[in-house]
Scaffold this motif. Sequence first.
Motif, PDB file in Angstrom:
ATOM      1  N   ILE A 178       0.856  -1.193   0.000  1.00 38.01           N
ATOM      2  CA  ILE A 178       0.000   0.000   0.000  1.00 38.01           C
ATOM      3  C   ILE A 178       0.892   1.243   0.000  1.00 38.01           C
ATOM      4  CG2 ILE A 178      -1.673   1.374   1.302  1.00 38.01           C
ATOM      5  CD1 ILE A 178      -2.936  -1.037   0.027  1.00 38.01           C
ATOM      6  N   GLU A 179       0.592   2.150  -0.927  1.00 38.43           N
ATOM      7  CA  GLU A 179       1.337   3.410  -1.001  1.00 38.43           C
ATOM      8  C   GLU A 179       0.428   4.577  -0.615  1.00 38.43           C
ATOM      9  OE1 GLU A 179       3.778   6.246  -4.181  1.00 38.43           O
ATOM     10  OE2 GLU A 179       2.262   4.809  -4.887  1.00 38.43           O
ATOM     11  N   LEU A 180       0.915   5.397   0.305  1.00 37.21           N
ATOM     12  CA  LEU A 180       0.218   6.614   0.717  1.00 37.21           C
ATOM     13  C   LEU A 180       1.096   7.810   0.343  1.00 37.21           C
ATOM     14  CD1 LEU A 180      -1.446   7.250   4.205  1.00 37.21           C
ATOM     15  CD2 LEU A 180      -0.152   9.021   3.024  1.00 37.21           C
ATOM     16  N   VAL A 181       0.537   8.732  -0.408  1.00 36.57           N
ATOM     17  CA  VAL A 181       1.243   9.971  -0.741  1.00 36.57           C
ATOM     18  C   VAL A 181       0.487  11.120  -0.091  1.00 36.57           C
ATOM     19  CG1 VAL A 181       1.998  11.523  -2.578  1.00 36.57           C
ATOM     20  CG2 VAL A 181       2.070   9.043  -2.933  1.00 36.57           C
ATOM     21  N   HIS A 182       1.192  11.927   0.682  1.00 39.02           N
ATOM     22  CA  HIS A 182       0.524  13.047   1.353  1.00 39.02           C
ATOM     23  C   HIS A 182       1.230  14.357   1.014  1.00 39.02           C
ATOM     24  CE1 HIS A 182       3.533  13.878   4.545  1.00 39.02           C
ATOM     25  NE2 HIS A 182       3.807  12.596   4.428  1.00 39.02           N
ATOM     26  N   TYR A 183       0.533  15.451   1.303  1.00 36.70           N
ATOM     27  CA  TYR A 183       1.031  16.776   0.905  1.00 36.70           C
ATOM     28  C   TYR A 183       1.567  17.575   2.088  1.00 36.70           C
ATOM     29  CZ  TYR A 183      -2.858  19.616   2.762  1.00 36.70           C
ATOM     30  OH  TYR A 183      -3.738  20.283   3.593  1.00 36.70           O
TER      31      TYR A 183
ATOM     32  N   GLU B 213      -2.017   7.933 -15.354  1.00 34.98           N
ATOM     33  CA  GLU B 213      -2.785   6.814 -14.805  1.00 34.98           C
ATOM     34  C   GLU B 213      -1.922   5.944 -13.892  1.00 34.98           C
ATOM     35  OE1 GLU B 213      -4.877   4.767 -17.890  1.00 34.98           O
ATOM     36  OE2 GLU B 213      -6.078   6.531 -18.415  1.00 34.98           O
ATOM     37  N   ASP B 214      -1.134   6.612 -13.070  1.00 42.58           N
ATOM     38  CA  ASP B 214      -0.263   5.967 -12.087  1.00 42.58           C
ATOM     39  C   ASP B 214      -0.736   6.440 -10.709  1.00 42.58           C
ATOM     40  OD1 ASP B 214       1.776   4.875 -10.591  1.00 42.58           O
ATOM     41  OD2 ASP B 214       3.233   6.422 -11.134  1.00 42.58           O
ATOM     42  N   TYR B 215      -1.583   5.644 -10.071  1.00 42.93           N
ATOM     43  CA  TYR B 215      -2.285   6.106  -8.884  1.00 42.93           C
ATOM     44  C   TYR B 215      -1.740   5.472  -7.604  1.00 42.93           C
ATOM     45  CZ  TYR B 215      -5.733   7.475 -12.395  1.00 42.93           C
ATOM     46  OH  TYR B 215      -6.350   8.034 -13.493  1.00 42.93           O
ATOM     47  N   PRO B 216      -1.481   6.276  -6.571  1.00 45.70           N
ATOM     48  CA  PRO B 216      -1.203   5.703  -5.246  1.00 45.70           C
ATOM     49  C   PRO B 216      -2.496   5.056  -4.733  1.00 45.70           C
ATOM     50  CG  PRO B 216      -0.608   8.042  -5.361  1.00 45.70           C
ATOM     51  CD  PRO B 216      -1.445   7.747  -6.556  1.00 45.70           C
ATOM     52  N   ASP B 217      -2.377   4.324  -3.634  1.00 48.34           N
ATOM     53  CA  ASP B 217      -3.571   3.717  -3.042  1.00 48.34           C
ATOM     54  C   ASP B 217      -4.340   4.715  -2.186  1.00 48.34           C
ATOM     55  OD1 ASP B 217      -3.198   0.751  -3.768  1.00 48.34           O
ATOM     56  OD2 ASP B 217      -1.256   1.314  -2.910  1.00 48.34           O
ATOM     57  N   ILE B 218      -3.599   5.529  -1.436  1.00 48.18           N
ATOM     58  CA  ILE B 218      -4.214   6.481  -0.504  1.00 48.18           C
ATOM     59  C   ILE B 218      -3.595   7.851  -0.726  1.00 48.18           C
ATOM     60  CG2 ILE B 218      -4.687   7.032   1.913  1.00 48.18           C
ATOM     61  CD1 ILE B 218      -4.175   4.077   2.593  1.00 48.18           C
TER      62      ILE B 218
ATOM     63  N   LYS C 269       6.136   2.078  12.414  1.00 42.45           N
ATOM     64  CA  LYS C 269       5.281   1.463  13.425  1.00 42.45           C
ATOM     65  C   LYS C 269       4.268   0.514  12.788  1.00 42.45           C
ATOM     66  CE  LYS C 269       2.100   2.803  17.167  1.00 42.45           C
ATOM     67  NZ  LYS C 269       1.439   3.971  17.832  1.00 42.45           N
ATOM     68  N   PHE C 270       3.670   0.948  11.675  1.00 44.33           N
ATOM     69  CA  PHE C 270       2.691   0.099  10.997  1.00 44.33           C
ATOM     70  C   PHE C 270       3.347  -1.175  10.489  1.00 44.33           C
ATOM     71  CE2 PHE C 270       0.469  -1.516   7.304  1.00 44.33           C
ATOM     72  CZ  PHE C 270      -0.861  -1.488   7.686  1.00 44.33           C
ATOM     73  N   ASN C 271       4.471  -1.039   9.808  1.00 44.53           N
ATOM     74  CA  ASN C 271       5.123  -2.204   9.201  1.00 44.53           C
ATOM     75  C   ASN C 271       5.651  -3.185  10.245  1.00 44.53           C
ATOM     76  OD1 ASN C 271       4.658  -1.454   6.518  1.00 44.53           O
ATOM     77  ND2 ASN C 271       6.475  -0.138   6.468  1.00 44.53           N
ATOM     78  N   SER C 272       5.963  -2.682  11.426  1.00 47.52           N
ATOM     79  CA  SER C 272       6.460  -3.569  12.484  1.00 47.52           C
ATOM     80  C   SER C 272       5.335  -4.321  13.182  1.00 47.52           C
ATOM     81  CB  SER C 272       7.256  -2.765  13.519  1.00 47.52           C
ATOM     82  OG  SER C 272       6.404  -1.873  14.226  1.00 47.52           O
ATOM     83  N   THR C 273       4.094  -3.898  12.955  1.00 47.52           N
ATOM     84  CA  THR C 273       2.947  -4.525  13.630  1.00 47.52           C
ATOM     85  C   THR C 273       1.993  -5.218  12.661  1.00 47.52           C
ATOM     86  OG1 THR C 273       1.780  -2.389  13.577  1.00 47.52           O
ATOM     87  CG2 THR C 273       3.014  -2.921  15.582  1.00 47.52           C
ATOM     88  N   HIS C 274       2.321  -5.243  11.372  1.00 44.20           N
ATOM     89  CA  HIS C 274       1.450  -5.888  10.380  1.00 44.20           C
ATOM     90  C   HIS C 274       2.286  -6.846   9.521  1.00 44.20           C
ATOM     91  CE1 HIS C 274      -1.019  -2.499  11.612  1.00 44.20           C
ATOM     92  NE2 HIS C 274      -2.055  -3.110  11.086  1.00 44.20           N
ATOM     93  N   ASP C 275       1.862  -8.100   9.505  1.00 45.69           N
ATOM     94  CA  ASP C 275       2.600  -9.127   8.772  1.00 45.69           C
ATOM     95  C   ASP C 275       2.141  -9.265   7.325  1.00 45.69           C
ATOM     96  OD1 ASP C 275       4.060  -9.767  11.064  1.00 45.69           O
ATOM     97  OD2 ASP C 275       2.526 -11.194  11.738  1.00 45.69           O
ATOM     98  N   ASP C 276       0.930  -8.822   7.032  1.00 45.72           N
ATOM     99  CA  ASP C 276       0.363  -9.075   5.707  1.00 45.72           C
ATOM    100  C   ASP C 276       0.342  -7.847   4.800  1.00 45.72           C
ATOM    101  OD1 ASP C 276      -1.441  -7.862   7.398  1.00 45.72           O
ATOM    102  OD2 ASP C 276      -3.200  -8.804   6.471  1.00 45.72           O
ATOM    103  N   ILE C 277       0.662  -6.664   5.337  1.00 46.05           N
ATOM    104  CA  ILE C 277       0.617  -5.423   4.556  1.00 46.05           C
ATOM    105  C   ILE C 277       1.934  -4.674   4.746  1.00 46.05           C
ATOM    106  CG2 ILE C 277      -0.586  -3.231   4.150  1.00 46.05           C
ATOM    107  CD1 ILE C 277      -3.053  -4.471   5.511  1.00 46.05           C
ATOM    108  N   HIS C 278       2.475  -4.176   3.652  1.00 45.83           N
ATOM    109  CA  HIS C 278       3.651  -3.311   3.754  1.00 45.83           C
ATOM    110  C   HIS C 278       3.251  -1.920   3.291  1.00 45.83           C
ATOM    111  CE1 HIS C 278       7.381  -1.298   2.398  1.00 45.83           C
ATOM    112  NE2 HIS C 278       7.857  -1.852   3.508  1.00 45.83           N
ATOM    113  N   LEU C 279       3.477  -0.932   4.140  1.00 42.31           N
ATOM    114  CA  LEU C 279       3.076   0.450   3.865  1.00 42.31           C
ATOM    115  C   LEU C 279       4.279   1.292   3.478  1.00 42.31           C
ATOM    116  CD1 LEU C 279       1.030   2.842   3.991  1.00 42.31           C
ATOM    117  CD2 LEU C 279       1.574   3.019   6.438  1.00 42.31           C
ATOM    118  N   THR C 280       4.137   2.023   2.403  1.00 44.33           N
ATOM    119  CA  THR C 280       5.131   3.010   1.995  1.00 44.33           C
ATOM    120  C   THR C 280       4.463   4.380   2.003  1.00 44.33           C
ATOM    121  OG1 THR C 280       6.297   1.447   0.571  1.00 44.33           O
ATOM    122  CG2 THR C 280       6.676   3.785   0.159  1.00 44.33           C
ATOM    123  N   ILE C 281       5.013   5.314   2.779  1.00 40.32           N
ATOM    124  CA  ILE C 281       4.468   6.674   2.852  1.00 40.32           C
ATOM    125  C   ILE C 281       5.460   7.620   2.192  1.00 40.32           C
ATOM    126  CG2 ILE C 281       3.697   8.530   4.356  1.00 40.32           C
ATOM    127  CD1 ILE C 281       2.901   6.502   6.427  1.00 40.32           C
TER     128      ILE C 281
END
Length: 427
Positions: free
Chosen positions: A34-39, A82-87, A53-65
């Motif tokens: 899952i990719e999150l891009v914020h402003y 047409e290259d979309y982040p998830d969040i 913190k998220f990645n250390s507590t979730h085994d099934d999802i890897h988050l990139t911010i």
Amino acid sequence: MKGKRKGLLWTAAILSIGGLAGCSGQAKDGKIEIELVHYKPEAVDLFEEMEEKFNSTHDDIHLTISSPNDAMTILKTRFVREDYPDILGIGGDINFSYFVDSEILADVSEYEGLSDIKESYLDILDGLEFVPTEGIYGVPYAANASGVLYNREMFKEHGWEIPKTWDELIELCETIQSEGILPFYFGYKDVWTCLAPWNSLAVGLAPSDVCQQVNAGETTFSKEYRETSEKMLKLLEYGEEGPFAYDYNSACTAFANGESAMYTIGSYAVPQVKSVNPDMDIDSFVMPGNEKAKGNTLNSGVDLMLAVTKECENKEAAYEVISFLLEDENVQAYINDQNGVPCKKGEFTLAPNLDGMKQFIDEGNMTDYQDHYYPAEMAVDAQIQTFLIEQDVDAYLKKFDKDWARYNRDIIRKVEEYNEENQQKGE
């Protein structure tokens, strides 16, 4: 029928710059990526901690911010490709309106965490839609508040009372001035600072949906913004001489050094002020633009929302990320770091500089920033600065109406078509 407007009404955003590489989907180790891009680059350190913190507590999802410096330009360029982040972590402003209109965002109505969000902030997002659109397209996360910052120690020393009406505000300014102290510092050299008092006055003096009313041909800004314009001019009498020669940093420094009793700016300025005077005791109050206190409302908008893109392949995983960010300890960490206001219901500790606004926050008595509806091309901040220099209310309002019709013609046409369609359905 609403089409996919890939131009997004901002063709100028199609720039030949390098975007961020998309990374949603399945990672090599079997985790959902899952990719999150914020402003909010100013919050990059906190988001890095959240990611770890998220990645250390979730085994099934890897988050990139990702926290790019020019996030909106990069996002718009990615959308064209047409290259979309998830969040998306974006603000509740006209860019959100464009994204909803262009069908880039997913409807998150089924997300259970929405029940924990204050209704007032969901209403603010709903009001940003160009035309009523079925569904909910963002999860409000954090808000800010704008009004009047004041030197609490100076007020206590002189026995000054917090004004609750326009007349009381002017009377206070006269009292402060008579004691040889400057009531306000403005710092209008940076044009965007002109929007702060403008928004804080307009939310109580003009209809909250004035922009939608104008788009529907029901009123004009010449009518609805006259009182706001006149009161903006009146405030100039109580500020520094030559306010257009001083920028935001100068105003923050002057206020921090006790050169004025008040500063017409939002809570976001407090860290800058305290960087000059860490021990300064700052509080704030709602701009009392009305003749009666009951007409006052807090100028507050969604400073950060979490929106899932329509192209996200793993919506439930995206919801898991959002739920993690919405955990109380993470919300508290964010509002501590950013001097913000939580959009989530619950018992959170607000910064002391928001003491004077707490009642409005608790009651949900808040109204969105007017400039969240203004197209960037119209440069309303520069128009306000010019108006304050030239002090011609009629000329300013006439230009405002003319420019609005010019820069919003596509939106006005969309509103006309929507109203015609619904009128026919009702017949």
